[in-house]
Scaffold this motif. Structure first.
Motif, PDB file in Angstrom:
ATOM      1  N   LEU A   1       0.830  -1.204   0.000  1.00 63.66           N
ATOM      2  CA  LEU A   1       0.000   0.000   0.000  1.00 63.66           C
ATOM      3  C   LEU A   1       0.865   1.255   0.000  1.00 63.66           C
ATOM      4  O   LEU A   1       0.588   2.210  -0.717  1.00 63.66           O
ATOM      5  CB  LEU A   1      -0.923  -0.019   1.228  1.00 63.66           C
TER       6      LEU A   1
ATOM      7  N   ASN B   1       6.697  -0.083   0.974  1.00 67.59           N
ATOM      8  CA  ASN B   1       7.765  -0.833   1.653  1.00 67.59           C
ATOM      9  C   ASN B   1       7.898  -2.270   1.124  1.00 67.59           C
ATOM     10  O   ASN B   1       9.002  -2.733   0.838  1.00 67.59           O
ATOM     11  CB  ASN B   1       7.503  -0.873   3.161  1.00 67.59           C
TER      12      ASN B   1
ATOM     13  N   PHE C   1      -3.983   7.633   6.348  1.00 64.36           N
ATOM     14  CA  PHE C   1      -3.572   6.485   7.170  1.00 64.36           C
ATOM     15  C   PHE C   1      -4.675   6.091   8.150  1.00 64.36           C
ATOM     16  O   PHE C   1      -4.948   4.905   8.346  1.00 64.36           O
ATOM     17  CB  PHE C   1      -2.262   6.805   7.895  1.00 64.36           C
TER      18      PHE C   1
ATOM     19  N   GLN D   1      -7.189   4.188   6.401  1.00 62.14           N
ATOM     20  CA  GLN D   1      -6.631   2.873   6.039  1.00 62.14           C
ATOM     21  C   GLN D   1      -6.703   1.910   7.224  1.00 62.14           C
ATOM     22  O   GLN D   1      -7.019   0.738   7.076  1.00 62.14           O
ATOM     23  CB  GLN D   1      -5.172   3.022   5.595  1.00 62.14           C
TER      24      GLN D   1
ATOM     25  N   GLY E   1      -8.750  -1.142   6.407  1.00 61.26           N
ATOM     26  CA  GLY E   1      -7.888  -2.329   6.321  1.00 61.26           C
ATOM     27  C   GLY E   1      -7.986  -3.187   7.574  1.00 61.26           C
ATOM     28  O   GLY E   1      -8.117  -4.409   7.489  1.00 61.26           O
ATOM     29  N   GLY E   2      -7.941  -2.513   8.731  1.00 57.66           N
ATOM     30  CA  GLY E   2      -8.044  -3.241   9.990  1.00 57.66           C
ATOM     31  C   GLY E   2      -9.368  -3.980  10.075  1.00 57.66           C
ATOM     32  O   GLY E   2      -9.439  -5.133  10.509  1.00 57.66           O
TER      33      GLY E   2
ATOM     34  N   ILE F   1       2.016  -6.348   7.206  1.00 61.93           N
ATOM     35  CA  ILE F   1       1.214  -6.809   8.345  1.00 61.93           C
ATOM     36  C   ILE F   1       0.145  -5.748   8.615  1.00 61.93           C
ATOM     37  O   ILE F   1       0.458  -4.568   8.769  1.00 61.93           O
ATOM     38  CB  ILE F   1       2.109  -6.995   9.600  1.00 61.93           C
ATOM     39  N   TRP F   2      -1.108  -6.195   8.643  1.00 59.72           N
ATOM     40  CA  TRP F   2      -2.225  -5.327   9.026  1.00 59.72           C
ATOM     41  C   TRP F   2      -2.914  -5.988  10.218  1.00 59.72           C
ATOM     42  O   TRP F   2      -3.290  -7.167  10.137  1.00 59.72           O
ATOM     43  CB  TRP F   2      -3.255  -5.213   7.892  1.00 59.72           C
ATOM     44  N   ASN F   3      -3.085  -5.229  11.269  1.00 58.63           N
ATOM     45  CA  ASN F   3      -3.737  -5.800  12.473  1.00 58.63           C
ATOM     46  C   ASN F   3      -3.151  -7.158  12.842  1.00 58.63           C
ATOM     47  O   ASN F   3      -3.874  -8.119  13.033  1.00 58.63           O
ATOM     48  CB  ASN F   3      -5.240  -5.931  12.258  1.00 58.63           C
TER      49      ASN F   3
ATOM     50  N   ALA G   1       5.541  -2.421  11.016  1.00 60.62           N
ATOM     51  CA  ALA G   1       6.145  -1.317  11.765  1.00 60.62           C
ATOM     52  C   ALA G   1       6.856  -1.843  13.000  1.00 60.62           C
ATOM     53  O   ALA G   1       7.915  -1.359  13.381  1.00 60.62           O
ATOM     54  CB  ALA G   1       5.065  -0.312  12.160  1.00 60.62           C
ATOM     55  N   GLY G   2       6.274  -2.876  13.620  1.00 60.25           N
ATOM     56  CA  GLY G   2       6.792  -3.334  14.909  1.00 60.25           C
ATOM     57  C   GLY G   2       7.619  -4.602  14.871  1.00 60.25           C
ATOM     58  O   GLY G   2       8.348  -4.892  15.814  1.00 60.25           O
ATOM     59  N   GLY G   3       7.500  -5.388  13.809  1.00 55.81           N
ATOM     60  CA  GLY G   3       8.293  -6.609  13.693  1.00 55.81           C
ATOM     61  C   GLY G   3       7.680  -7.824  14.362  1.00 55.81           C
ATOM     62  O   GLY G   3       8.239  -8.917  14.323  1.00 55.81           O
TER      63      GLY G   3
HETATM   64  C1  LIG Z   1      -4.376  -1.011   7.981  1.00 53.90           C
HETATM   65  C2  LIG Z   1      -2.986  -1.132   8.555  1.00 53.90           C
HETATM   66  C3  LIG Z   1      -2.777  -1.924   9.678  1.00 53.90           C
HETATM   67  C4  LIG Z   1      -1.483  -2.090  10.204  1.00 53.90           C
HETATM   68  N1  LIG Z   1      -1.300  -2.920  11.282  1.00 53.90           N
HETATM   69  C5  LIG Z   1      -0.044  -3.139  11.751  1.00 53.90           C
HETATM   70  C6  LIG Z   1       0.175  -4.032  12.856  1.00 53.90           C
HETATM   71  O1  LIG Z   1      -0.729  -4.648  13.389  1.00 53.90           O
HETATM   72  N2  LIG Z   1       1.463  -4.212  13.288  1.00 53.90           N
HETATM   73  C7  LIG Z   1       2.529  -3.566  12.709  1.00 53.90           C
HETATM   74  O2  LIG Z   1       3.670  -3.773  13.147  1.00 53.90           O
HETATM   75  N3  LIG Z   1       2.352  -2.710  11.661  1.00 53.90           N
HETATM   76  C8  LIG Z   1       1.096  -2.488  11.170  1.00 53.90           C
HETATM   77  N4  LIG Z   1       0.913  -1.632  10.110  1.00 53.90           N
HETATM   78  C9  LIG Z   1       2.087  -0.992   9.471  1.00 53.90           C
HETATM   79  C10 LIG Z   1       2.521  -1.708   8.182  1.00 53.90           C
HETATM   80  O3  LIG Z   1       2.661  -3.107   8.365  1.00 53.90           O
HETATM   81  C11 LIG Z   1       3.861  -1.151   7.703  1.00 53.90           C
HETATM   82  O4  LIG Z   1       3.758   0.245   7.567  1.00 53.90           O
HETATM   83  C12 LIG Z   1       4.330  -1.770   6.396  1.00 53.90           C
HETATM   84  O5  LIG Z   1       5.668  -1.383   6.130  1.00 53.90           O
HETATM   85  C13 LIG Z   1       3.464  -1.339   5.222  1.00 53.90           C
HETATM   86  O6  LIG Z   1       3.905  -1.952   4.034  1.00 53.90           O
HETATM   87  P1  LIG Z   1       3.644  -1.252   2.600  1.00 53.90           P
HETATM   88  O7  LIG Z   1       4.423   0.051   2.633  1.00 53.90           O
HETATM   89  O8  LIG Z   1       4.206  -2.217   1.614  1.00 53.90           O
HETATM   90  O9  LIG Z   1       2.186  -1.033   2.456  1.00 53.90           O
HETATM   91  C14 LIG Z   1      -0.373  -1.430   9.588  1.00 53.90           C
HETATM   92  C15 LIG Z   1      -0.605  -0.603   8.464  1.00 53.90           C
HETATM   93  C16 LIG Z   1      -1.887  -0.451   7.952  1.00 53.90           C
HETATM   94  C17 LIG Z   1      -2.106   0.418   6.739  1.00 53.90           C
END
Ligand SMILES: Cc1cc2nc3c(=O)[nH]c(=O)nc-3n(C[C@H](O)[C@H](O)[C@H](O)COP(=O)(O)O)c2cc1C
Length: 159
Positions: free
Chosen positions: A10, A13, A42, A45, A49-50, A80-82, A110-112
């Protein structure tokens, strides 16, 4: 061995990682896109997305021209989403023939913390051997991404 890197991204990354991985493995690329566009902000999203992840919604993908039968092996990439993989990747994995070809997986977050996501997706990937967790470039931890990609592709390349 003909290899395909399939991914959804999205905010870029997973796309950046997918390109690096495909280059190192001499693989083709397939970007998954949903018919319904995600909102731009965001906050929206996270809501949309969540919500999709929570409800286990499988969105409709824009049809792709790539023929999965042409490939022996798939490397799959998902943000990773939610705490889980994204709905678009789940839509791709409805194709059991494709799911069987996936031997490697990379997550961006974001958190790994990918344990929940890995548990959920592993059930759908009977031949998964190699995984890596990469970090969003806005975060400190992302400075290790290139080294992790190196290790990941070396392991995937050995088969
Ligand atoms: C809807 C949504 C939910 C997310 N939920 C999480 C999460 O649960 N844990 C986490 O570490 N990052 C979460 N993120 C952050 C993304 O995983 C992170 O920004 C990732 O690098 C996005 O990849 P992309 O740039 O290819 O879209 C979330 C992002 C979005 C948009």
């Amino acid at each position: 061995m003909k290899r395909l890197v399939v991914y959804y991204s999205l905010s870029g990354n997973t796309e950046e990682a997918a390109r690096k991985i495909a280059e190192k493995l001499n693989a083709d690329l397939l970007k998954l896109e949903t018919k319904k566009r995600m909102p731009k902000s965001f906050a929206a999203q996270i809501l949309v997305g969540g919500g999709q992840v929570m409800m286990n919604r499988i969105p409709e993908l824009i049809p792709y021209e790539t023929n999965i039968d042409d490939y022996d092996d798939i490397v799959l990439g998902s943000p990773i989403w939610n705490s889980k993989g994204v709905p678009a990747v789940n839509a791709f994995l409805k194709d059991e023939n494709a799911a069987k070809k996936v031997t490697a997986l990379f997550f961006l977050s974001a958190g790994g913390d990918t344990k929940k996501g890995l548990d959920a997706i592993t059930k759908k990937l009977p031949n998964l051997k190699t995984t890596v967790s990469l970090i969003d470039k806005k975060q400190e931890g992302s400075r290790n991404n290139d080294a992790k990609i190196e290790e990941f592709t070396a392991s995937v390349g050995k088969g």
